[in-house]
Design an enzyme around this catalytic site. Structure first.
Site, PDB file in Angstrom:
ATOM      1  N   HIS A  79      20.547  -9.106  -9.543  1.00  0.00           N
ATOM      2  CA  HIS A  79      19.927  -9.947 -10.579  1.00  0.00           C
ATOM      3  C   HIS A  79      20.826 -11.106 -10.980  1.00  0.00           C
ATOM      4  CE1 HIS A  79      16.398  -7.414 -11.695  1.00  0.00           C
ATOM      5  NE2 HIS A  79      17.103  -6.528 -11.007  1.00  0.00           N
TER       6      HIS A  79
ATOM      7  N   ASP B 210      23.892 -18.502 -14.051  1.00  0.00           N
ATOM      8  CA  ASP B 210      22.906 -17.463 -14.363  1.00  0.00           C
ATOM      9  C   ASP B 210      22.124 -17.125 -13.100  1.00  0.00           C
ATOM     10  OD1 ASP B 210      21.450 -15.758 -16.036  1.00  0.00           O
ATOM     11  OD2 ASP B 210      21.241 -17.284 -17.591  1.00  0.00           O
TER      12      ASP B 210
HETATM   13  C1  GDG Z   1      19.844 -10.743 -15.975  1.00  0.00           C
HETATM   14  C2  GDG Z   1      20.443 -11.989 -15.309  1.00  0.00           C
HETATM   15  C3  GDG Z   1      18.140 -12.703 -14.670  1.00  0.00           C
HETATM   16  C4  GDG Z   1      16.659 -12.079 -25.421  1.00  0.00           C
HETATM   17  N1  GDG Z   1      16.780 -11.975 -26.746  1.00  0.00           N
HETATM   18  C5  GDG Z   1      15.765 -11.204 -27.171  1.00  0.00           C
HETATM   19  C6  GDG Z   1      15.007 -10.828 -26.053  1.00  0.00           C
HETATM   20  N2  GDG Z   1      15.579 -11.392 -25.005  1.00  0.00           N
HETATM   21  C7  GDG Z   1      15.018 -11.277 -23.649  1.00  0.00           C
HETATM   22  C8  GDG Z   1      14.531 -12.630 -23.158  1.00  0.00           C
HETATM   23  C9  GDG Z   1      14.551 -12.422 -21.658  1.00  0.00           C
HETATM   24  C10 GDG Z   1      15.695 -11.427 -21.483  1.00  0.00           C
HETATM   25  O1  GDG Z   1      15.986 -10.854 -22.742  1.00  0.00           O
HETATM   26  C11 GDG Z   1      16.962 -12.122 -21.017  1.00  0.00           C
HETATM   27  O2  GDG Z   1      16.808 -12.379 -19.676  1.00  0.00           O
HETATM   28  P1  GDG Z   1      17.672 -13.482 -18.948  1.00  0.00           P
HETATM   29  O3  GDG Z   1      17.103 -13.690 -17.608  1.00  0.00           O
HETATM   30  O4  GDG Z   1      17.652 -14.744 -19.754  1.00  0.00           O
HETATM   31  O5  GDG Z   1      19.181 -12.954 -18.934  1.00  0.00           O
HETATM   32  P2  GDG Z   1      19.987 -11.531 -18.678  1.00  0.00           P
HETATM   33  O6  GDG Z   1      19.766 -10.572 -19.762  1.00  0.00           O
HETATM   34  O7  GDG Z   1      21.406 -11.961 -18.495  1.00  0.00           O
HETATM   35  O8  GDG Z   1      19.373 -10.941 -17.332  1.00  0.00           O
HETATM   36  C12 GDG Z   1      19.450 -13.144 -15.336  1.00  0.00           C
HETATM   37  C13 GDG Z   1      17.634 -11.381 -15.248  1.00  0.00           C
HETATM   38  O9  GDG Z   1      18.650 -10.384 -15.203  1.00  0.00           O
HETATM   39  C14 GDG Z   1      16.402 -10.868 -14.496  1.00  0.00           C
HETATM   40  O10 GDG Z   1      16.629 -10.761 -13.127  1.00  0.00           O
HETATM   41  O11 GDG Z   1      17.167 -13.718 -14.910  1.00  0.00           O
HETATM   42  O12 GDG Z   1      19.974 -14.261 -14.656  1.00  0.00           O
HETATM   43  O13 GDG Z   1      21.672 -12.371 -15.946  1.00  0.00           O
HETATM   44  O14 GDG Z   1      13.374 -11.826 -21.220  1.00  0.00           O
HETATM   45  O15 GDG Z   1      13.277 -12.894 -23.703  1.00  0.00           O
HETATM   46  N3  GDG Z   1      13.902 -10.063 -26.128  1.00  0.00           N
HETATM   47  C15 GDG Z   1      13.530  -9.639 -27.360  1.00  0.00           C
HETATM   48  N4  GDG Z   1      14.227  -9.959 -28.491  1.00  0.00           N
HETATM   49  C16 GDG Z   1      15.335 -10.734 -28.445  1.00  0.00           C
HETATM   50  O16 GDG Z   1      15.936 -11.046 -29.477  1.00  0.00           O
HETATM   51  N5  GDG Z   1      12.435  -8.890 -27.481  1.00  0.00           N
END
Ligand code: GDG
Length: 476
Positions: free
Chosen positions: A153, A360
């Site tokens: 990921h 990322d």
């Molecule tokens: C890894 C990789 C890759 C955030 N704050 C809240 C909340 N979130 C949710 C967001 C989003 C998720 O968390 C974060 O996803 P990201 O993709 O931005 O980042 P990582 O957590 O680092 O994820 C990344 C991912 O895996 C998938 O393959 O894209 O690059 O690092 O969905 O909305 N959700 C809620 N409350 C919050 O305060 N409910």
């Protein structure tokens, strides 16, 4: 019927669930379409660890506790203090210890033991993320010849960076024991292929089929997406929710939003610096923009994360101290998580999203923001060129170098002043990119590639399709 075993560090059990937006969301369609067994850490630390099994809606969940030592060495240690920084190109933050590496390998062996107890020969295994890189090797050593796939990921950096990781030769080459290794972008896949070429003498062109002895490992790109239409629907409803209305009513002028786990890879401190420069250079916007940064805490036991929390707090305080007046504060910095519904409504209400990670794998926030917009009056996405999402969003997003706060400040000014016609055409391009790669197809694409077939056996299909599944499956 063949089962799909999903293996990941954390498991979204029916009781606990996981933080929405995580693996649970990207695997939703897979859990619905296939009979799945999801195995991993329970999230609990126990002196006498146990393994428990739960069942719900045709799926099973197997979770194992970890000891304090396991947690320190495997999770806090090697996974989050070595692999996470190095795979995010941050050699300067890596803290290697042999003890952590052996704990990391030990926990992978433990998961392999648990799997070996329940795996049947035609089950398919899909392993997720950097915590479990050595799992296929541990399974092969237990004489298990199932189809095993791995999806990373997070980014895969160039070999010049990976090879600076002490003992990389005991970790990275173990990916060759998988049948399929999937990455978020072509760039990540190419970096891995170059590592294999340089370090193991495998063919350097990305043929996507690299032989290791009698096993063929394939490399593929499977960019993660969002449930575009479902998320858009959620946002349309959520904009009317009380919390979202309250926020929107309390904001003078336009809302700019950032949503990130508190993690150095997300570039939050440089982003705040950029906002500060924007405010300094654009007094006309004072009183007319509010930047809401939602940043749930994560991994607070690790020193860099705790330090970063203090730095971001201090910066947010400084920005507000410098620019606020009695009727306006330029930013709101919140550390608590919000519900997925509230987030979707806030995205929809925001004129600009600032998504500026230093590196990322993909970044789902960028995609969720686009999905949540009102196509008739959409907001603008400012996106780091170093997020995996930039590969799909070249057309439409304002791509920026997150290391250049002046450039990010200029992008904020441009986004704030952007005429509606340009916002609409940019959003249309972004939304089309989302639809081309909806997450509902993501699991299917990976599993089909893993099986080497176009179709894979779906829940409830008849015997005829099972036969074609058996015939197309490759003998080991
Ligand atoms: C890894 C990789 C890759 C955030 N704050 C809240 C909340 N979130 C949710 C967001 C989003 C998720 O968390 C974060 O996803 P990201 O993709 O931005 O980042 P990582 O957590 O680092 O994820 C990344 C991912 O895996 C998938 O393959 O894209 O690059 O690092 O969905 O909305 N959700 C809620 N409350 C919050 O305060 N409910």
């Amino acid at each position: 019927m063949a089962r799909v075993f999903i293996i990941s560090n954390r498991v979204a059990t029916p009781q606990a669930g996981l933080h929405a937006g995580g693996l649970e969301v990207v695997l939703k369609a897979t859990l619905k379409n296939y009979p799945c067994v999801w195995l991993g850490w329970s999230g609990e630390i126990k002196a006498h660890p146990k393994t428990r099994t739960m069942h719900q809606k045709g799926n099973s969940y197997i979770v194992s506790d970890l000891t304090e030592e396991d947690f320190d060495e495997y999770y806090n240690g090697f996974a989050n203090r070595v692999l996470w920084p190095i795979l995010h190109y941050r050699l300067d933050l890596a803290e290697f210890s042999r003890r952590d590496l052996s704990g990391f390998l030990r926990v992978n062996e433990h998961f392999a033991d648990e799997l070996a107890k329940v795996l049947k020969p035609d089950d398919v295994v899909w392993v997720h993320d950097y915590h479990l890189i050595p799992l296929a090797k541990a399974l092969r050593e237990r004489n298990l010849h199932n189809r095993i796939g791995f999806f990373l990921h997070i980014p895969m950096p160039p070999p010049e960076i990976i090879t600076a990781m002490p003992n990389h030769e005991h970790v990275i080459p173990s990916l060759c024991h998988y049948d399929l290794v999937g990455f978020q972008t072509d760039n990540d896949a190419a970096n891995f292929a170059r590592y294999l070429a340089n370090e193991l003498g495998m063919p350097s062109h990305i043929s996507r089929r690299l032989g290791t002895g009698d096993r063929v490992m394939r490399i593929g790109t499977f960019p993660v997406g969002v449930e575009t239409r479902g998320f858009a629907r959620l946002a349309r409803r959520a904009i009317k929710a009380e919390l979202v209305r309250k926020v929107m009513n309390s904001v003078p002028g336009a809302l700019m939003i950032g949503v990130d786990r508190l993690d150095y890879s997300k570039g939050i401190t440089l982003r705040l610096e950029a906002y500060e420069r924007f405010l300094a250079a654009n007094p006309a916007w004072h009183g007319k923009i509010t930047y809401l940064q939602i940043t749930p805490k994560s991994r607070s036991q690790i020193k860099e994360y705790a330090e970063m929390a203090d730095t971001v707090n201090a910066m947010a305080g400084r920005i507000n101290g410098t620019y606020s007046d009695a009727s306006w504060s330029p930013m709101r910095y919140v550390n608590r998580p919000y519900s997925r519904t509230a987030l979707s409504g806030l995205y929809r209400g925001a004129r600009v999203a600032l998504v500026t990670p230093l590196r990322d794998g993909m970044n789902l926030v960028a995609k969720e923001y686009v999905a949540a917009q009102d196509a008739a009056d959409p907001g603008v996405l400012i996106l780091s060129r170093f997020a995996g999402a930039a590969a799909e969003f070249k057309e439409g997003a304002l791509l920026v170098n997150p290391y250049d706060p002046d450039a990010v400040a200029a992008a904020i000014a441009r986004a704030m002043a952007m005429p509606q016609a340009e916002r609409k055409s940019r959003h249309a391009a972004l939304y089309a990119a989302l639809l081309r790669n909806d997450v509902s197809e993501w699991g299917n694409k990976f599993l089909s590639a893993l099986m080497g077939t176009k179709e894979f056996h779906l829940k409830g299909e008849d015997v005829a399709s099972r036969k074609s599944f058996e015939m197309t499956s490759r003998p080991h």
